[in-house]
Design an enzyme around this catalytic site. Structure first.
Site, PDB file in Angstrom:
ATOM      1  N   LYS A  60      64.974 -47.954  82.789  1.00 48.94           N
ATOM      2  CA  LYS A  60      64.064 -46.843  83.085  1.00 48.94           C
ATOM      3  C   LYS A  60      64.775 -45.599  82.228  1.00 48.94           C
ATOM      4  CE  LYS A  60      61.441 -48.930  86.641  1.00 48.94           C
ATOM      5  NZ  LYS A  60      60.930 -48.942  88.021  1.00 48.94           N
ATOM      6  N   GLN A 104      62.920 -46.982  93.698  1.00 45.32           N
ATOM      7  CA  GLN A 104      62.729 -48.280  93.338  1.00 45.32           C
ATOM      8  C   GLN A 104      62.547 -49.287  94.328  1.00 45.32           C
ATOM      9  OE1 GLN A 104      62.643 -49.242  89.983  1.00 45.32           O
ATOM     10  NE2 GLN A 104      62.724 -51.500  90.439  1.00 45.32           N
ATOM     11  N   ASP A 127      55.035 -43.338  89.650  1.00 39.95           N
ATOM     12  CA  ASP A 127      54.731 -44.637  89.949  1.00 39.95           C
ATOM     13  C   ASP A 127      53.316 -45.048  90.393  1.00 39.95           C
ATOM     14  OD1 ASP A 127      56.592 -46.531  89.578  1.00 39.95           O
ATOM     15  OD2 ASP A 127      57.548 -46.232  91.531  1.00 39.95           O
TER      16      ASP A 127
HETATM   17  N1  GUN Z   1      59.811 -52.829  91.873  1.00 45.88           N
HETATM   18  C1  GUN Z   1      59.187 -53.667  91.095  1.00 45.88           C
HETATM   19  N2  GUN Z   1      58.421 -52.772  90.365  1.00 45.88           N
HETATM   20  C2  GUN Z   1      58.519 -51.596  90.639  1.00 45.88           C
HETATM   21  C3  GUN Z   1      57.774 -50.228  89.979  1.00 45.88           C
HETATM   22  O1  GUN Z   1      56.813 -50.443  89.052  1.00 45.88           O
HETATM   23  N3  GUN Z   1      58.106 -49.149  90.674  1.00 45.88           N
HETATM   24  C4  GUN Z   1      59.120 -49.131  91.950  1.00 45.88           C
HETATM   25  N4  GUN Z   1      59.427 -47.768  92.096  1.00 45.88           N
HETATM   26  N5  GUN Z   1      59.704 -50.171  91.973  1.00 45.88           N
HETATM   27  C5  GUN Z   1      59.333 -51.295  91.498  1.00 45.88           C
END
Ligand code: GUN
Length: 297
Positions: A60, A104, A127
């Protein structure tokens, strides 16, 4: 007598699609920077040292650099107290230099993910996990859409996949993929206007359901779970899963597979996402789109 039809399938190439979108995002980011004096800024909190989570967060951050965003990676120890994490979140909520941030998942077991999600200001929740954003999504109001379902919509749009009136089966009902995906595919929009069925671990005779799908979206989290016999000829197949399977013939000792048995299912499909290079890159690009939106608001 039933004969198996073999079609020539086409790839829903998430890598290519995301590269095209990232060029557009970079142009828009430069405009934001010119207008506001600073680039869009995304922060990611990573608690602990889980290898997979670290890989995702680093991807990311790298994607932010590619499009000219600023990014901040905030690494916190596995042992951090929940209250301390909540304090850090409230600091980010009021940080005027920051447009959006994510925490995350998964989090260590002593931290309640719902408390964490609720603590994030919905205006910075890129998110799209906060109940305010989820509620607005359900009502078709302006919101941040969750990255994976939104990325799948962008991919279907990029390849002009027809959706109106189609039978769409979503396999999996998680809060971050299956459930929002079903909402988006049934709404009165493009992509959308599907008749949607949500299948899950308690579904009886799953194959009879998946075989009805014109559009099959699989997010069940089990390697190669969807086999050729479970798919209708000519279906559009979207595979959200990604798993490492030990494979001594590979230099790195594993291969990546999805929730769909690609070799069996691809010849029956009209369109199918590869793994890797399908949904994964689109998910990250959707996070960038949400961050750009936050910066433009
Ligand atoms: N863990 C797995 N997918 C995601 C996501 O899209 N966002 C976040 N914050 N954690 C994740």
């Amino acid at each position: 007598m039933e004969t198996a039809m073999t079609t020539t399938y086409q790839l829903l190439d998430g890598k290519r699609c995301s590269e095209a979108l990232k060029l557009e995002i970079a142009t828009a980011a430069a405009k934001v920077k010119a207008a506001r004096g600073r680039a869009p800024h995304l922060a990611a909190i990573l608690v602990g040292d889980d290898g997979a989570s670290r890989t995702y967060v680093e991807a990311k951050v790298k994607a932010c650099e590619e499009v000219g965003f600023r990014s901040s990676l905030i690494r916190l120890p596995e042992t951090i107290a929940e209250d301390e994490l909540l304090d850090r979140i409230s600091g980010l909520n009021t940080d005027a230099d920051l447009d959006g941030f994510i925490v995350q998942l998964p989090l260590p077991s002593h931290i309640d993910p719902e408390r964490v999600t609720l603590a994030i200001d919905a205006k910075k929740d890129v998110d799209g996990f906060h109940p305010v954003n989820v509620g607005n999504m359900v009502l078709g109001l302006p919101c941040f859409l969750p990255a994976t379902p939104s990325g799948i919509c962008e991919l279907l749009k990029h390849y002009s996949i027809e959706t109106a009136g189609k039978q769409c089966v979503v396999v999996g009902r998680s809060n971050i993929v299956g459930t929002p995906m079903a909402i988006l595919m049934s709404r009165n929009a493009y992509p959308g206007n599907c008749t949607v069925t949500v299948a899950h671990s308690r579904t009886k005779d799953l194959a009879s359901i998946t075989r009805q799908a014109d559009i099959l979206i699989v997010a069940i989290g089990r390697p190669e779970f969807i086999t050729g016999d479970m798919v209708k000829d000519g279906a559009v197949v979207v595979d959200v899963g990604i798993h490492r399977i030990p494979d001594s013939s590979k230099k790195r000792g594993f291969r990546l597979v999805g929730d769909v048995h690609f070799e069996e299912v691809a010849p029956k499909s009209s369109w199918i996402t590869p793994v890797p290079g399908g949904v994964g890159p689109m998910t990250i690009t959707s996070l960038l789109l949400n961050t750009l939106k936050a910066a433009s608001n």
